[in-house]
Design a protein around this motif. Structure first.
Motif, PDB file in Angstrom:
ATOM      1  N   ALA A  46       1.281  -1.375  -0.008  1.00  0.00           N
ATOM      2  CA  ALA A  46      -0.330   0.113  -0.023  1.00  0.00           C
ATOM      3  C   ALA A  46       0.862   1.611  -0.175  1.00  0.00           C
ATOM      4  N   PHE A  47       1.933   1.368   0.867  1.00  0.00           N
ATOM      5  CA  PHE A  47       2.712   2.605   1.204  1.00  0.00           C
ATOM      6  C   PHE A  47       3.496   2.589  -0.660  1.00  0.00           C
ATOM      7  N   VAL A  48       4.040   1.181  -1.165  1.00  0.00           N
ATOM      8  CA  VAL A  48       4.852   1.494  -1.881  1.00  0.00           C
ATOM      9  C   VAL A  48       4.119   1.924  -3.965  1.00  0.00           C
ATOM     10  N   ASN A  78      12.053 -10.674 -14.577  1.00  0.00           N
ATOM     11  CA  ASN A  78      12.855  -9.944 -15.205  1.00  0.00           C
ATOM     12  C   ASN A  78      13.596  -8.660 -13.987  1.00  0.00           C
ATOM     13  N   HIS A  79      14.665  -8.379 -14.368  1.00  0.00           N
ATOM     14  CA  HIS A  79      14.804  -8.180 -13.212  1.00  0.00           C
ATOM     15  C   HIS A  79      16.275  -6.624 -13.178  1.00  0.00           C
ATOM     16  N   GLN A  80      15.673  -4.952 -13.551  1.00  0.00           N
ATOM     17  CA  GLN A  80      16.285  -4.275 -14.221  1.00  0.00           C
ATOM     18  C   GLN A  80      17.165  -3.095 -13.854  1.00  0.00           C
ATOM     19  N   GLY A  87       7.180  -1.753  -9.581  1.00  0.00           N
ATOM     20  CA  GLY A  87       6.627  -3.466 -10.323  1.00  0.00           C
ATOM     21  C   GLY A  87       6.455  -4.148  -9.606  1.00  0.00           C
ATOM     22  N   LEU A  88       7.632  -4.573  -8.749  1.00  0.00           N
ATOM     23  CA  LEU A  88       6.801  -5.882  -8.228  1.00  0.00           C
ATOM     24  C   LEU A  88       5.907  -5.474  -7.144  1.00  0.00           C
ATOM     25  N   MET A  89       5.694  -4.337  -6.737  1.00  0.00           N
ATOM     26  CA  MET A  89       4.306  -4.415  -5.421  1.00  0.00           C
ATOM     27  C   MET A  89       3.153  -3.646  -6.267  1.00  0.00           C
ATOM     28  N   GLU A 103      23.143  -8.056   1.505  1.00  0.00           N
ATOM     29  CA  GLU A 103      23.460  -7.644   1.729  1.00  0.00           C
ATOM     30  C   GLU A 103      22.395  -6.364   1.588  1.00  0.00           C
ATOM     31  N   LEU A 104      21.140  -6.916   1.732  1.00  0.00           N
ATOM     32  CA  LEU A 104      19.566  -5.637   1.149  1.00  0.00           C
ATOM     33  C   LEU A 104      19.644  -5.649   3.183  1.00  0.00           C
ATOM     34  N   MET A 105      19.868  -7.032   3.705  1.00  0.00           N
ATOM     35  CA  MET A 105      19.084  -6.755   5.211  1.00  0.00           C
ATOM     36  C   MET A 105      19.879  -5.934   6.035  1.00  0.00           C
ATOM     37  N   SER A 109      16.679   0.841   7.203  1.00  0.00           N
ATOM     38  CA  SER A 109      14.999   0.895   7.546  1.00  0.00           C
ATOM     39  C   SER A 109      14.992   0.027   6.550  1.00  0.00           C
ATOM     40  N   VAL A 110      15.083   0.073   4.986  1.00  0.00           N
ATOM     41  CA  VAL A 110      14.785  -0.665   4.336  1.00  0.00           C
ATOM     42  C   VAL A 110      14.970  -1.392   3.952  1.00  0.00           C
ATOM     43  N   GLY A 111      16.606  -2.292   5.158  1.00  0.00           N
ATOM     44  CA  GLY A 111      16.670  -4.032   5.462  1.00  0.00           C
ATOM     45  C   GLY A 111      15.615  -4.102   6.583  1.00  0.00           C
ATOM     46  N   LEU A 112      15.134  -3.676   7.065  1.00  0.00           N
ATOM     47  CA  LEU A 112      14.316  -3.689   8.136  1.00  0.00           C
ATOM     48  C   LEU A 112      12.711  -4.770   7.997  1.00  0.00           C
ATOM     49  N   ILE A 113      12.297  -3.160   6.919  1.00  0.00           N
ATOM     50  CA  ILE A 113      11.449  -3.639   6.104  1.00  0.00           C
ATOM     51  C   ILE A 113      11.484  -4.956   5.694  1.00  0.00           C
ATOM     52  N   MET A 114      12.244  -5.222   5.097  1.00  0.00           N
ATOM     53  CA  MET A 114      12.223  -6.226   4.357  1.00  0.00           C
ATOM     54  C   MET A 114      12.263  -7.809   4.935  1.00  0.00           C
ATOM     55  N   TYR A 115      12.834  -7.420   6.394  1.00  0.00           N
ATOM     56  CA  TYR A 115      12.682  -8.718   7.545  1.00  0.00           C
ATOM     57  C   TYR A 115      11.365  -8.681   7.609  1.00  0.00           C
ATOM     58  N   VAL A 150      11.054 -15.146  -7.636  1.00  0.00           N
ATOM     59  CA  VAL A 150      12.705 -15.078  -7.759  1.00  0.00           C
ATOM     60  C   VAL A 150      13.014 -14.171  -9.027  1.00  0.00           C
ATOM     61  N   TYR A 151      14.079 -13.341  -8.532  1.00  0.00           N
ATOM     62  CA  TYR A 151      14.501 -12.647  -9.832  1.00  0.00           C
ATOM     63  C   TYR A 151      16.038 -13.602 -10.655  1.00  0.00           C
ATOM     64  N   PRO A 152      15.164 -14.960 -11.181  1.00  0.00           N
ATOM     65  CA  PRO A 152      16.034 -15.632 -11.931  1.00  0.00           C
ATOM     66  C   PRO A 152      17.592 -15.403 -12.497  1.00  0.00           C
ATOM     67  N   PHE A 165      19.265 -17.228 -16.814  1.00  0.00           N
ATOM     68  CA  PHE A 165      19.089 -17.562 -15.685  1.00  0.00           C
ATOM     69  C   PHE A 165      20.058 -18.595 -14.807  1.00  0.00           C
ATOM     70  N   LYS A 166      19.853 -18.379 -13.949  1.00  0.00           N
ATOM     71  CA  LYS A 166      20.077 -19.142 -13.029  1.00  0.00           C
ATOM     72  C   LYS A 166      19.243 -19.814 -12.403  1.00  0.00           C
ATOM     73  N   LYS A 167      19.994 -21.497 -12.242  1.00  0.00           N
ATOM     74  CA  LYS A 167      18.905 -22.338 -11.520  1.00  0.00           C
ATOM     75  C   LYS A 167      17.967 -22.635 -10.414  1.00  0.00           C
ATOM     76  N   GLY A 168      18.701 -21.597  -9.452  1.00  0.00           N
ATOM     77  CA  GLY A 168      17.830 -22.006  -7.499  1.00  0.00           C
ATOM     78  C   GLY A 168      16.460 -21.922  -7.634  1.00  0.00           C
ATOM     79  N   PHE A 170      14.185 -22.379 -10.611  1.00  0.00           N
ATOM     80  CA  PHE A 170      13.931 -23.862 -11.000  1.00  0.00           C
ATOM     81  C   PHE A 170      13.439 -25.151 -10.279  1.00  0.00           C
ATOM     82  N   HIS A 171      15.306 -25.479  -9.286  1.00  0.00           N
ATOM     83  CA  HIS A 171      15.267 -26.270  -8.925  1.00  0.00           C
ATOM     84  C   HIS A 171      13.993 -26.134  -7.683  1.00  0.00           C
ATOM     85  N   LEU A 172      14.093 -25.242  -6.862  1.00  0.00           N
ATOM     86  CA  LEU A 172      12.786 -24.344  -5.976  1.00  0.00           C
ATOM     87  C   LEU A 172      11.877 -25.144  -6.221  1.00  0.00           C
TER      88      LEU A 172
HETATM   89  C1  3VV Z   1       7.740   0.762   2.871  1.00  0.00           C
HETATM   90  C2  3VV Z   1       9.024   1.019   1.398  1.00  0.00           C
HETATM   91  C3  3VV Z   1       9.417   0.412   1.839  1.00  0.00           C
HETATM   92  C4  3VV Z   1      10.225   0.957   0.473  1.00  0.00           C
HETATM   93  C5  3VV Z   1      11.397   0.344   0.510  1.00  0.00           C
HETATM   94  C6  3VV Z   1      11.432  -1.299  -0.372  1.00  0.00           C
HETATM   95  C7  3VV Z   1      11.130  -2.867   0.297  1.00  0.00           C
HETATM   96  C8  3VV Z   1      10.167  -3.443  -0.432  1.00  0.00           C
HETATM   97  C9  3VV Z   1       9.769  -5.243   0.065  1.00  0.00           C
HETATM   98  C10 3VV Z   1      10.412  -6.204  -0.225  1.00  0.00           C
HETATM   99  C11 3VV Z   1      10.397  -6.083  -1.902  1.00  0.00           C
HETATM  100  C12 3VV Z   1      12.358  -6.844  -2.017  1.00  0.00           C
HETATM  101  C13 3VV Z   1      12.003  -7.207  -3.473  1.00  0.00           C
HETATM  102  C14 3VV Z   1      13.633  -8.051  -3.098  1.00  0.00           C
HETATM  103  C15 3VV Z   1      14.332  -7.827  -4.679  1.00  0.00           C
HETATM  104  C16 3VV Z   1      15.284  -8.502  -4.122  1.00  0.00           C
HETATM  105  C17 3VV Z   1      16.328  -8.771  -5.208  1.00  0.00           C
HETATM  106  C18 3VV Z   1      17.709  -9.129  -4.951  1.00  0.00           C
HETATM  107  O1  3VV Z   1      18.555  -9.364  -4.466  1.00  0.00           O
HETATM  108  S1  3VV Z   1      18.269 -10.327  -6.782  1.00  0.00           S
HETATM  109  C19 3VV Z   1      19.972 -11.215  -6.238  1.00  0.00           C
HETATM  110  C20 3VV Z   1      19.374 -12.138  -4.968  1.00  0.00           C
HETATM  111  N1  3VV Z   1      18.548 -13.263  -5.794  1.00  0.00           N
HETATM  112  C21 3VV Z   1      18.654 -14.200  -6.911  1.00  0.00           C
HETATM  113  O2  3VV Z   1      20.464 -15.087  -6.664  1.00  0.00           O
HETATM  114  C22 3VV Z   1      18.547 -15.220  -7.172  1.00  0.00           C
HETATM  115  C23 3VV Z   1      17.777 -16.523  -7.004  1.00  0.00           C
HETATM  116  N2  3VV Z   1      19.185 -17.034  -7.275  1.00  0.00           N
HETATM  117  C24 3VV Z   1      19.726 -18.585  -7.769  1.00  0.00           C
HETATM  118  O3  3VV Z   1      18.605 -19.157  -7.633  1.00  0.00           O
HETATM  119  C25 3VV Z   1      21.132 -18.936  -7.741  1.00  0.00           C
HETATM  120  O4  3VV Z   1      20.891 -20.016  -8.800  1.00  0.00           O
HETATM  121  C26 3VV Z   1      21.931 -19.461  -6.223  1.00  0.00           C
HETATM  122  C27 3VV Z   1      22.003 -18.445  -5.664  1.00  0.00           C
HETATM  123  C28 3VV Z   1      20.938 -20.731  -5.118  1.00  0.00           C
HETATM  124  C29 3VV Z   1      23.239 -20.548  -7.167  1.00  0.00           C
HETATM  125  O5  3VV Z   1      23.752 -19.832  -7.935  1.00  0.00           O
HETATM  126  P1  3VV Z   1      25.461 -19.390  -8.881  1.00  0.00           P
HETATM  127  O6  3VV Z   1      25.929 -18.308  -8.837  1.00  0.00           O
HETATM  128  O7  3VV Z   1      26.140 -20.903  -7.872  1.00  0.00           O
HETATM  129  O8  3VV Z   1      24.521 -20.340 -10.319  1.00  0.00           O
HETATM  130  P2  3VV Z   1      23.457 -22.055 -10.851  1.00  0.00           P
HETATM  131  O9  3VV Z   1      24.284 -22.406 -12.297  1.00  0.00           O
HETATM  132  O10 3VV Z   1      21.865 -21.508 -10.343  1.00  0.00           O
HETATM  133  O11 3VV Z   1      23.963 -23.316  -9.981  1.00  0.00           O
HETATM  134  C30 3VV Z   1      25.450 -23.611  -9.353  1.00  0.00           C
HETATM  135  C31 3VV Z   1      25.035 -25.134  -9.967  1.00  0.00           C
HETATM  136  O12 3VV Z   1      24.229 -25.522  -8.595  1.00  0.00           O
HETATM  137  C32 3VV Z   1      22.938 -26.459  -8.561  1.00  0.00           C
HETATM  138  N3  3VV Z   1      21.828 -25.881  -8.088  1.00  0.00           N
HETATM  139  C33 3VV Z   1      21.648 -24.439  -7.871  1.00  0.00           C
HETATM  140  N4  3VV Z   1      19.737 -24.484  -6.897  1.00  0.00           N
HETATM  141  C34 3VV Z   1      20.117 -25.634  -6.520  1.00  0.00           C
HETATM  142  C35 3VV Z   1      19.008 -26.660  -5.923  1.00  0.00           C
HETATM  143  N5  3VV Z   1      18.537 -25.680  -4.796  1.00  0.00           N
HETATM  144  N6  3VV Z   1      19.223 -27.698  -5.696  1.00  0.00           N
HETATM  145  C36 3VV Z   1      20.461 -28.482  -6.212  1.00  0.00           C
HETATM  146  N7  3VV Z   1      21.524 -28.032  -7.432  1.00  0.00           N
HETATM  147  C37 3VV Z   1      20.945 -26.881  -7.060  1.00  0.00           C
HETATM  148  C38 3VV Z   1      22.804 -25.673 -10.917  1.00  0.00           C
HETATM  149  O13 3VV Z   1      21.841 -26.155 -11.454  1.00  0.00           O
HETATM  150  C39 3VV Z   1      23.879 -25.743 -10.666  1.00  0.00           C
HETATM  151  O14 3VV Z   1      24.770 -26.741 -11.313  1.00  0.00           O
HETATM  152  P3  3VV Z   1      24.534 -27.309 -12.922  1.00  0.00           P
HETATM  153  O15 3VV Z   1      25.600 -25.865 -13.477  1.00  0.00           O
HETATM  154  O16 3VV Z   1      22.983 -27.192 -13.235  1.00  0.00           O
HETATM  155  O17 3VV Z   1      24.897 -28.970 -12.646  1.00  0.00           O
END
Ligand code: 3VV
Ligand code: UBL
Length: 251
Positions: A46-48, A78-80, A87-89, A103-105, A109-115, A150-152, A165-168, A170-172
């Motif tokens: 509602a705020f965002v 997608n994450h730009q 856009g998410l909200m 690191e976002l934590m 206060s932004v880290g706090l609201i995410m938590y 998730v932002y893959p 895309f990272k695989k995590g 899709f494993h999930l």
């Molecule tokens: C009121 C006002 C408020 C204002 C303030 C706003 C507050 C708003 C509140 C709330 C909004 C919140 C907004 C949040 C936004 C956040 C955005 C970000 O931070 S984006 C960065 C983090 N996100 C990711 O990184 C994606 C997820 N990443 C992954 O899924 C990766 O896959 C990860 C980290 C698990 C591993 O990354 P790898 O770099 O090592 O690369 P890989 O190639 O994917 O994995 C290596 C091998 O491991 C396997 N693998 C990965 N996950 C697996 C699993 N779960 N099980 C088994 N194998 C797995 C893969 O298949 C791959 O193996 P093979 O190459 O295929 O053989």
């Protein structure tokens, strides 16, 4: 005002707005829900949702009915930019938490609201710990009936194309046996470009695509699933951004 100064002012204002409003929202969350819970996302949303008016941004959303799947689901988009949070909200369904880098934590206060909103923090530098956290999420999302966003691409990318895309994610989805719902935002490049210090008002098209089922899929199918989502999302991105295809790159 020079474009560089204008850009710096607008980004600083965005960050200040996030910090101040997060602090206010944190108080509201604590008073209403008392602690860390996905229910706080409604308050945060509602705020965002008011932020877009400060920056002259408009969202044109299609496919919201695709979020109406019963039970848990995995949402990928997608994450730009840090602006994506708006856009998410704009479209966030109920009972949905995001995966973010830890690191976002530490952003005050932004880290706090995410938590408080229940954001799942992962350490991207440690694949094994990130995988462990996400396997745990695969279990809790089913028992607690939550959606996970998730932002893959794993990082911001404002080039008008997708990073591999990272695989995590899709494993999930396969571990939890939940459908994958892709969400695509049109390219920001016409109104936002940190390299050329461009940040004007603009329109963003958003499309929520039909869910992709994962029932019966195993870890052997993860690469296929990821590739399928990647190509559908890339086609949609080019279509929404007005590119006929990858050959035509506005840069
Ligand atoms: C009121 C006002 C408020 C204002 C303030 C706003 C507050 C708003 C509140 C709330 C909004 C919140 C907004 C949040 C936004 C956040 C955005 C970000 O931070 S984006 C960065 C983090 N996100 C990711 O990184 C994606 C997820 N990443 C992954 O899924 C990766 O896959 C990860 C980290 C698990 C591993 O990354 P790898 O770099 O090592 O690369 P890989 O190639 O994917 O994995 C290596 C091998 O491991 C396997 N693998 C990965 N996950 C697996 C699993 N779960 N099980 C088994 N194998 C797995 C893969 O298949 C791959 O193996 P093979 O190459 O295929 O053989
Ligand atoms: C007391 C400490 C004060 C810290 C001051 C920090 C001020 C910043 C305040 C607000 C900024 C708005 C944050 C919106 C949240 C958006 C989350 C986001 O988009 O993070 C980027 C991350 O997904 C991708 O990481 P990288 O592209 O790999 O990097």
């Amino acid at each position: 005002l020079s474009p560089t100064v204008n850009f710096a002012l607008r980004i600083s204002f965005y960050c200040a707005l996030c910090l101040v409003v997060s602090a206010l929202a944190a108080v509201a969350c604590l008073l209403v829900n008392g602690g860390r819970t996905v229910k706080n996302m409604r308050i945060i949303k509602a705020f965002v949702k008011t932020f877009k008016y400060f920056f002259g941004l408009r969202f044109e959303v299609k496919g919201l009915e695709n979020f109406k799947v019963e039970g848990p689901a995995l949402i990928v988009s997608n994450h730009q930019s840090i602006l994506d949070m708006m856009g998410l909200m704009e479209v966030l369904p109920d009972n949905c938490v995001q995966v973010g880098k830890k690191e976002l934590m530490y952003m005050g206060s932004v880290g706090l609201i995410m938590y408080l909103g229940g954001v799942i923090f992962i350490n991207r530098k440690s694949t094994s710990s990130a995988k462990m956290v996400m396997s745990e999420v695969a279990k809790t999302m089913v028992t607690e009936n939550t959606k996970v966003w998730v932002y893959p691409e794993g990082t911001r990318n404002c080039t008008g194309d997708l990073l591999p895309f990272k695989k995590g994610a899709f494993h999930l989805a396969v571990q939890a046996q939940v459908p994958v719902i892709p969400v695509v935002y049109s390219s920001f490049t016409t109104f936002y470009n940190p390299k050329t210090k461009l940040f004007t008002s603009g329109k963003i098209k958003v499309e929520i695509l039909p869910p992709i089922e994962t029932k019966g899929l195993t870890s052997d199918d993860v690469t296929d699933l990821s590739d399928r989502c990647f190509s559908t999302m890339r086609e949609t991105l080019f279509r929404l951004s007005g590119h006929p295809g990858e050959a035509k790159d506005s840069s």
